[in-house]
Design an enzyme around this catalytic site. Structure first.
Site, PDB file in Angstrom:
ATOM      1  N   LYS A 148       0.841  -1.180   0.000  1.00  0.00           N
ATOM      2  CA  LYS A 148       0.000   0.000   0.000  1.00  0.00           C
ATOM      3  C   LYS A 148       0.883   1.238   0.000  1.00  0.00           C
ATOM      4  O   LYS A 148       2.045   1.114   0.377  1.00  0.00           O
ATOM      5  CB  LYS A 148      -0.954  -0.018   1.180  1.00  0.00           C
ATOM      6  CG  LYS A 148      -0.298   0.257   2.528  1.00  0.00           C
ATOM      7  CD  LYS A 148      -1.312   0.366   3.606  1.00  0.00           C
ATOM      8  CE  LYS A 148      -1.853   1.759   3.794  1.00  0.00           C
ATOM      9  NZ  LYS A 148      -1.253   2.500   4.902  1.00  0.00           N
ATOM     10  N   HIS A 178      -1.315  -5.413   5.591  1.00  0.00           N
ATOM     11  CA  HIS A 178      -0.659  -6.211   6.634  1.00  0.00           C
ATOM     12  C   HIS A 178      -1.586  -6.527   7.809  1.00  0.00           C
ATOM     13  O   HIS A 178      -1.320  -7.424   8.590  1.00  0.00           O
ATOM     14  CB  HIS A 178       0.661  -5.574   7.091  1.00  0.00           C
ATOM     15  CG  HIS A 178       0.510  -4.425   8.038  1.00  0.00           C
ATOM     16  ND1 HIS A 178       0.184  -3.164   7.627  1.00  0.00           N
ATOM     17  CD2 HIS A 178       0.647  -4.353   9.382  1.00  0.00           C
ATOM     18  CE1 HIS A 178       0.126  -2.370   8.680  1.00  0.00           C
ATOM     19  NE2 HIS A 178       0.407  -3.066   9.770  1.00  0.00           N
ATOM     20  N   LYS A 182      -2.203 -10.194  10.605  1.00  0.00           N
ATOM     21  CA  LYS A 182      -2.150 -10.233  12.071  1.00  0.00           C
ATOM     22  C   LYS A 182      -2.897 -11.473  12.549  1.00  0.00           C
ATOM     23  O   LYS A 182      -3.988 -11.780  12.088  1.00  0.00           O
ATOM     24  CB  LYS A 182      -2.772  -8.965  12.670  1.00  0.00           C
ATOM     25  CG  LYS A 182      -1.899  -7.730  12.439  1.00  0.00           C
ATOM     26  CD  LYS A 182      -2.473  -6.522  13.141  1.00  0.00           C
ATOM     27  CE  LYS A 182      -1.790  -5.235  12.731  1.00  0.00           C
ATOM     28  NZ  LYS A 182      -0.492  -4.996  13.347  1.00  0.00           N
ATOM     29  N   ASP A 235      -5.195   6.456   4.753  1.00  0.00           N
ATOM     30  CA  ASP A 235      -4.069   5.671   5.284  1.00  0.00           C
ATOM     31  C   ASP A 235      -4.540   4.434   6.062  1.00  0.00           C
ATOM     32  O   ASP A 235      -3.882   3.408   6.038  1.00  0.00           O
ATOM     33  CB  ASP A 235      -3.231   6.587   6.199  1.00  0.00           C
ATOM     34  CG  ASP A 235      -1.985   5.897   6.730  1.00  0.00           C
ATOM     35  OD1 ASP A 235      -1.221   5.355   5.911  1.00  0.00           O
ATOM     36  OD2 ASP A 235      -1.770   5.893   7.966  1.00  0.00           O
ATOM     37  N   HIS A 240      -7.115  -0.926   6.223  1.00  0.00           N
ATOM     38  CA  HIS A 240      -7.075  -1.779   7.413  1.00  0.00           C
ATOM     39  C   HIS A 240      -8.438  -1.903   8.122  1.00  0.00           C
ATOM     40  O   HIS A 240      -8.905  -2.997   8.403  1.00  0.00           O
ATOM     41  CB  HIS A 240      -6.045  -1.259   8.423  1.00  0.00           C
ATOM     42  CG  HIS A 240      -4.669  -1.076   7.851  1.00  0.00           C
ATOM     43  ND1 HIS A 240      -4.137  -1.909   6.909  1.00  0.00           N
ATOM     44  CD2 HIS A 240      -3.702  -0.153   8.095  1.00  0.00           C
ATOM     45  CE1 HIS A 240      -2.899  -1.510   6.600  1.00  0.00           C
ATOM     46  NE2 HIS A 240      -2.623  -0.437   7.310  1.00  0.00           N
ATOM     47  N   LYS A 332      -3.803   9.029  15.380  1.00  0.00           N
ATOM     48  CA  LYS A 332      -2.411   9.099  15.836  1.00  0.00           C
ATOM     49  C   LYS A 332      -2.359   9.889  17.136  1.00  0.00           C
ATOM     50  O   LYS A 332      -3.240  10.717  17.403  1.00  0.00           O
ATOM     51  CB  LYS A 332      -1.558   9.837  14.801  1.00  0.00           C
ATOM     52  CG  LYS A 332      -1.652   9.286  13.401  1.00  0.00           C
ATOM     53  CD  LYS A 332      -0.726   8.111  13.208  1.00  0.00           C
ATOM     54  CE  LYS A 332      -0.723   7.644  11.784  1.00  0.00           C
ATOM     55  NZ  LYS A 332      -0.337   6.265  11.608  1.00  0.00           N
TER      56      LYS A 332
END
Ligand code: BG6
Length: 486
Positions: A148, A178, A182, A235, A240, A332
């Site tokens: 990505k 990713h 997990k 992002d 995700h 964040k």
């Protein structure tokens, strides 16, 4: 517990961008750990390819340093490291020119499984794919792995898909998210589809709402120029969080097979309703204390309107989920690094206990992705002791570390798992082209909406739980976010 890992044949893996950050932090240390676990067969070759004029020895020295920095002491064994370094080779190649390609061709053995990892900027995907073909390096069985961001909107994702499709079939393309590597994310599928317990309740009739939280403590300093053009929606949510939502919301696939699973995920993405402006809260962190920096400073853009936090209320418009909202949030510089999915069940239809009105709490199934991978189911029981029937909520807690012993603590990094799946030729945990496009098709109008309205993100303190408006998103519906804590 006996580990049953499917062995792989010797392979040749070429990593483009082998001197870059991702290769050093994740890909190469991850491959070393798989080697340490005995999963990389003798005769395999890992070939670094990048612009830098390194020789193989120089590359080995770089990888040795990466292992020292990113692999835990328990797995840093001198003989093992030497054995791993012996598999490595290096060629300097020019992704956009002709230099190095014939040397690369001489190293890649066409009769092996061969995989090419594009750990480079997306602008180079096309030139790399083209040259792998022009020089006859990629065989019809070759696999390519792409990182990505896969586009920044539907148009760019389509263009990227078309570029790759000019040289590779879909079954050769491994688009990494990713999060799918997990361990607990995969466990979500095991929990849903290998137990009879949950699936009958897994719908709007019994589930009140779902919360998906991916909270990070890091800021964007150091990668501000990328991040500022992206923001939390592109992002994190488009990929995700969307993938997590799909695994919770999808119908049971007929088999744990790449296309069966991806077909079901695609249906979920296509069923997502447009998000209403009042169901979106965007935030931007500001410093708290002198040691910290504001988002705009990290992003080096004083006028930035990019969000470092986003919360959304999302609806999956199908029979199963009609009336059950999914609340997503990610940001964040929040108060703790924690990722979890919480599924809150509804109240029993009729109360038989006098105490129930006062003390009843919802059943909640929490799937913790990180840290402390595990699951926790909150249930009501009788408070111990005499004096009548008083109810109390207790957790049925399963920490993988406790339940599975060593295997539970020694959970492979997502990249390790995914790279080995590429070698095995298993695409289940990779995104298909149509899936990525559908995800952008849902994301684009949400972003276009706030851009057209000129919305500015709300400031929130570093180390907090995000902007206060995000609380309202839930309060309005008579619900509350779970606390963000490790
Ligand atoms: C990446 C994002 O894909 O995922 C980063 O670009 C983010 O911004 C990271 O920090 C989070 O991954 P993890 O595995 O640390 O939760």
């Amino acid at each position: 517990m006996v580990s049953r890992v499917i062995p792989v044949e010797p392979f040749d893996l070429v990593i483009f961008g082998a001197t870059g950050d991702l290769a050093n932090r994740k890909i190469l240390p991850g491959l070393y750990r798989r080697f340490f676990a005995g999963q990389i067969p003798e005769g395999s070759r890992i070939i670094g390819a990048a612009r830098s004029e390194l020789d193989p020895e120089g590359f080995r020295a770089q990888v040795r340093a990466a292992i020292a920095e990113h692999v835990g002491a328990a797995k840093r064994d001198a003989d093992q490291i030497a054995g791993f370094l012996a598999l490595l080779d290096y060629v300097a190649v020019d992704a956009q020119g002709e230099g190095g390609w014939e040397a690369l061709k001489a190293l890649v053995r066409p009769d092996r499984v061969n995989a090419f990892y594009f750990s480079v900027a997306p602008a180079l995907f096309g030139p790399l794919a083209e040259r792998l073909h022009a020089h006859g390096i990629a065989t019809p069985a070759a696999r390519i792995v792409v990182e990505k961001p896969f586009g920044r909107d539907l148009a760019t994702a389509r263009a990227l898909n078309a570029t790759l499709a000019a040289h590779f079939d879909e079954h050769q393309i491994y688009r990494i998210d990713h999060y799918l590597g997990k361990e607990t994310v995969q466990n979500l599928m095991a929990v849903r589809f290998a137990n009879i317990l949950f699936e009958p309740l897994w719908n709007a009739q019994y589930i009140d709402h779902v919360q998906i939280t991916v909270a990070e403590t890091v800021g964007v300093g150091g990668r501000g120029s990328y991040y500022d053009k992206s923001g939390a929606m592109r992002d994190m949510v488009q990929n995700h969080l969307m993938q997590l939502l799909c695994l919770i919301a999808m119908e049971p696939p007929y088999h744990f097979d790449p296309d069966a699973v991806r077909d079901e995920k695609l249906k979920v993405i296509r069923a997502l309703q447009p998000v209403r402006p009042e169901d979106i809260v965007r935030g931007q962190y500001i410093a708290r204390g002198t040691a910290e920096t504001d988002y705009v400073r990290d992003a080096e853009n004083p006028a930035s309107k990019t969000e470092s936090y986003i919360a959304l209320r999302v609806h999956v418009a199908n029979w199963r989920w009609q009336g059950t909202p999914f609340y997503l949030r990610t940001g964040k510089r929040l108060r703790a690094r924690t990722s979890e999915i919480a599924i809150t069940f509804k109240q029993p239809p009729h109360s038989i206990f006098d105490d129930e009105e006062a003390n009843w709490r919802e059943n909640v199934l929490v799937i913790r992705l990180q840290p402390n991978e595990g699951m926790n189911l909150k249930v009501m029981i009788k408070e111990p002791g005499p004096g009548g029937m008083r109810l109390v909520q207790v957790p049925l807690d399963m920490s993988f570390a406790e339940a599975l012993g060593e295997e539970g603590t020694d959970i492979p990094d997502a990249y390790e798992r995914l790279i080995m799946d590429v070698i095995r030729g298993n695409q289940t945990l990779f995104m298909r082209g149509d899936e990525v496009e559908a995800a952008w098709a849902w994301t684009d109008p949400v972003i276009a909406g706030w851009e057209a309205r000129g919305d500015k993100p709300k400031p929130y303190d570093s180390g907090s739980s995000g902007p206060d408006d995000a609380l309202m998103l839930m309060h309005r519906d008579g619900r509350r976010w779970r606390e963000i804590r490790e």
